[in-house]
Design a protein around this motif. Structure first.
Motif, PDB file in Angstrom:
ATOM      1  N   ALA A 219      -1.861   1.540   0.508  1.00  0.00           N
ATOM      2  CA  ALA A 219      -2.677   0.737   1.428  1.00  0.00           C
ATOM      3  C   ALA A 219      -2.305   1.022   2.878  1.00  0.00           C
ATOM      4  O   ALA A 219      -3.180   1.098   3.750  1.00  0.00           O
ATOM      5  N   CYS A 220      -1.016   1.193   3.150  1.00  0.00           N
ATOM      6  CA  CYS A 220      -0.570   1.475   4.529  1.00  0.00           C
ATOM      7  C   CYS A 220      -1.062   2.849   4.985  1.00  0.00           C
ATOM      8  O   CYS A 220      -1.455   3.026   6.142  1.00  0.00           O
ATOM      9  N   ALA A 221      -1.045   3.825   4.078  1.00  0.00           N
ATOM     10  CA  ALA A 221      -1.520   5.160   4.429  1.00  0.00           C
ATOM     11  C   ALA A 221      -3.008   5.135   4.761  1.00  0.00           C
ATOM     12  O   ALA A 221      -3.451   5.733   5.754  1.00  0.00           O
ATOM     13  N   ASP A 222      -3.789   4.429   3.946  1.00  0.00           N
ATOM     14  CA  ASP A 222      -5.240   4.359   4.198  1.00  0.00           C
ATOM     15  C   ASP A 222      -5.536   3.684   5.527  1.00  0.00           C
ATOM     16  O   ASP A 222      -6.361   4.167   6.319  1.00  0.00           O
ATOM     17  N   LEU A 223      -4.861   2.557   5.789  1.00  0.00           N
ATOM     18  CA  LEU A 223      -5.108   1.843   7.037  1.00  0.00           C
ATOM     19  C   LEU A 223      -4.672   2.670   8.231  1.00  0.00           C
ATOM     20  O   LEU A 223      -5.376   2.762   9.242  1.00  0.00           O
TER      21      LEU A 223
END
Length: 793
Positions: free
Chosen positions: A128-132
């Motif tokens: 999720a952090c990578a996508d954001l």
């Protein structure tokens, strides 16, 4: 969390350092260099190695390079990847009202901002952090992101820096006290030991023990911190003896684990062994809390026949003494917190004992009861205290809600999410409230009034966020279900929500009878909360429905008086804002200003820093425009606009107010001219919330002088004031921008300014751009000429 805003010149939300920062010069240099060339830097390394502290220190040292702030987002306590964007939004101070704070929404909010975002402890949410992160970097060219994680995000453009343990004396080398100062681990140990024992010094007698301790702990900062805390009860030699034996045993039993993890695990194992059986039981049960806990919660959740409630206080005190937990904050109520690694250890012990299901259920029940109590006692003198408590328990509420929607029963999950309606609304956590309500409503639907309540709360949130179709669909489901159920006080809330949907859409004629129906129902039920809500919106609707705004005064004054008598704050503040709008429409600008300022003052009691403040600034801007105080009006409207953007909201969702906004803006712009209006509007948008409130209340403070000139002319007046530091401050320049002004006047190029200030050239260019904007100039030559002329004068 700090309540700092993203206004230019603010420093973000980094916490102040409470202990000295030791060593890490090489790493700090690496972080600065990498951030100057890469927009994403990830600090990797083992747990407990000091990634978080290094990132925060880097942020503090780089603050001047980021005029839009350095923002810390703590993710260690978050478990739901769907809430990563919401958590980032909350850290930034975003109080969204119309658009959920997803990746595209945050990208729009941060677009054009020169800021540093620190995403801390991402390893359990790496996807999720990578996508954001990828979305934000693509959309926000001036944004930098610093990540701490046990593993890299692995996206394009990422630069990684491995954080190693602190330097340790070499084995089999005899160190003198002077030699120890060269090693970071020894410096940290001595620094912390001095804090525990003020008379502690390094001597020839203890030098070898300190060396051996640093070697045994392998330079792990967290291990050093935990070990040194034992100096309250043990000597250095005793600590070394116990650690050495324990590590040998653990290494022999788990050879495939990394040595540093063995060390840290051994240290916590040792702390566990030092505890009594009851302390161990409490330690493991306390691990169910997230983000800290208070004594009454611990007594309710952790006590049973084997661990009496009356023993919890003494056991907590003992765990504080053993540094297993710590007391945090300085408020009226003591609060306690565990380090995350200590909490995870306790959670593993809790699972191993087979107690997790029962403790998690009691944790959920406690916070569901807290939500129910807050909802039932919303109208009381304790309203502000209740809102503060719910804010402090945000992490625990998330854990408890996750259990409720995962384990059921549906009635509990629905009631829990709906009982937090005031928390979601007043705090501006609308998207998060919608998240939990949607999950609860997706459970097998019970034919129960709890579902009706959840449906109408979700409908109200959708209405405020501008999602009218969704709001109407949810309310239709609520009405259909309510028609099949026995009578309940909950039925009275349906027409007030339906009336709000109509009023926001500009249909006052349809809204009025619905509000009147709701008011009758609430008065029959003696529901003060419902009555005040209805009076506030009924008065506004009456005043907007005809050419006689005074028709709405009686209802709004009744709401204010009822709220004041009962200790309620929020609806009193809202009613005063609504009254200011109607008085302004009636031509009573003085009365409108008084009402809007009262709304601001009252709103402070529940720490409303976006929604209510944005409304009051807007109406005060209209008032100032009607009085032809156009510089003040433009600044107030700019400040209000900044808050609406921060909430991902717009007055366009409230049709009537949007028309007033456009009309006022057009008149003020016509009188000032485009350039002067834009300069004043921009100046207002750069104010912090506190500065904007000071301006609105006409108190002393930056930009708080009504009618102050913001944009100096290209040719200075004959009697221009001396260019002092205070003069440049008055013009809105930050400390670094004031330095850059003098370098511009000296004829330095952007590249030369960057070299002089030891910052990236892009940073220097950003400062120059901000200066031109704030002074209303279009070239560097104008700045230099203006400064020289004023100095001559």
């Amino acid at each position: 969390m700090s309540t700092a805003t993203t206004a230019r010149g603010s420093l973000g939300n980094l916490p102040a350092e409470v202990t000295s920062f030791v060593g890490r010069r090489q790493e700090m240099t690496g972080v600065r260099r990498m951030l100057s060339t890469s927009r994403l830097v990830t600090l990797t390394g083992a747990g407990g190695v000091g990634k978080t502290r290094l990132a925060q220190r880097a942020g503090l040292e780089l603050r001047r390079a980021f005029p839009d702030g350095v923002w810390l987002v703590e993710l260690a306590e978050l478990r739901d990847p769907d809430l990563v964007a919401v958590t980032v939004a909350e850290a930034l101070g975003v109080r969204e009202e119309s658009v959920s704070p997803d990746a595209p929404g945050l990208a729009g909010f941060l677009a054009g901002k020169q800021a540093l975002l620190i995403l801390d402890n991402c390893e359990h949410l790496v996807g999720a952090c990578a996508d954001l992160t990828e979305t934000l970097l693509r959309a926000c060219p001036r944004l930098r992101i610093l990540v701490t994680s046990r593993q890299a995000l692995r996206i394009t453009g990422e630069a990684t820096l491995t954080v190693h343990p602190l330097s340790v004396p070499e084995p089999d080398v005899d160190c003198t006290p002077a030699d120890l100062s060269r090693y970071e681990s020894a410096s940290l140990l001595v620094e912390r030991a001095t804090a525990v024992l003020p008379g502690f010094t390094v001597t020839d007698a203890n030098c070898s023990t300190i060396t051996a301790l640093c070697q045994a702990l392998e330079g792990m900062p967290l291990a050093i911190e935990l070990a040194v805390a034992r100096l309250r009860v043990l000597s250095l030699d005793q600590i070394l003896e116990r650690l050495t034996d324990r590590y040998r045993l653990l290494t022999a039993g788990a050879r495939n684990a990394p040595a540093r993890q063995q060390t840290l695990r051994a240290l916590i194992d040792w702390s566990w062994d030092l505890c009594s059986e009851q302390e161990r039981v409490l330690w493991s049960r306390l691990s169910v809390f997230s983000g800290g806990f208070e004594l009454d919660a611990a007594e309710q959740v952790c006590a049973d026949d084997t661990l009496p409630a009356e023993a919890i206080l003494d056991l907590i005190a003992s765990l504080v003494d053993k540094s297993v937990i710590s007391r945090t904050g300085d408020g009226a109520r003591a609060r306690y917190k565990m380090l995350e690694v200590v909490r995870e250890y306790g959670a593993a012990r809790l699972g191993g004992a087979g107690e997790h299901p029962a403790i998690a259920r009691r944790h959920c029940d406690w916070f569901a009861d807290l939500a129910a109590y807050g909802d039932a006692h919303w109208v009381s003198p304790d309203q502000a205290a209740l809102m503060l408590k719910l804010r402090h328990e945000q992490a625990n509420l998330r854990v408890a809600l996750e259990y409720a929607v995962s384990e059921g029963p549906p009635e509990r999950a629905l009631r829990f999410a709906a009982d937090l309606q005031n928390h979601w609304f007043v705090r501006g956590f609308l998207s998060e409230g919608r998240h939990w309500l949607d999950r609860a409503l997706a459970l097998p639907p019970p034919r129960h009034w709890t579902r009706v309540k959840a449906l109408r709360v979700a409908s109200w949130i959708a209405c405020v966020q501008g999602d009218r179709d969704r709001a109407e669909a949810l309310l239709a489901d609520a009405k259909a279900l309510a028609a099949t159920l026995p009578p309940s006080p909950e039925r009275a809330f349906i027409p007030v929500v339906e009336g709000n949907i109509a009023m926001f859409g500009g249909d006052q004629a349809r809204a009025l009878p619905l509000f009147e129906q709701a008011l009758t129902g609430f008065r029959e039920l003696h529901s003060l909360s419902g009555e005040m809500w209805t009076l506030a919106v009924l008065g506004l609707a009456r005043g907007l429905a005809t050419d006689d705004p005074t028709r709405g005064y009686p209802d709004l004054m009744a709401c204010r008086d009822l709220a004041a008598a009962s200790g309620e704050v929020w609806w009193r503040s809202f009613a005063m804002w609504a009254l200011s709008v109607l008085r302004w429409r009636a031509g009573d600008t003085a009365g409108a200003a008084v009402a809007a300022k009262e709304s601001l003052e009252v709103g402070k009691l529940v720490e409303d820093e976006q929604f209510g403040v944005g409304l009051s600034l807007e109406s005060l801007g209209w008032v100032a425009g009607s009085e032809h105080r156009d510089q003040r009006a433009a600044q107030l409207l700019g400040a209000s606009e900044r808050m609406w953007r921060a909430m991902h909201a717009s007055l366009s969702s409230f049709r009537s107010l949007h028309d007033f906004h456009d009309e006022s803006m057009s008149q003020i712009r016509a009188r000032l001219g485009d350039r002067a209006f834009d300069a004043a509007f921009r100046r207002g948008a750069e104010l912090t919330t506190a500065e904007a409130v000071a301006l609105a209340l006409e108190r002393s403070g930056r930009a708080a002088v009504p009618g102050q000139r913001v944009s100096p002319p290209a040719a200075p007046p004959a009697a221009a004031p001396e260019v002092t530091e205070a003069r440049l401050v008055d013009l809105g320049l930050t400390r670094r921008e004031r330095e850059v002004v003098t370098l511009i006047a000296a004829g330095l190029s952007n590249r030369e300014i960057a070299a002089r200030l030891v910052v990236a050239q892009r940073t220097a260019e950003g400062h120059v751009e901000n200066i031109l904007s704030k002074l209303g100039f279009t070239s560097r030559a104008q700045v230099a000429g203006w400064l020289a002329t004023q100095r001559d004068t």
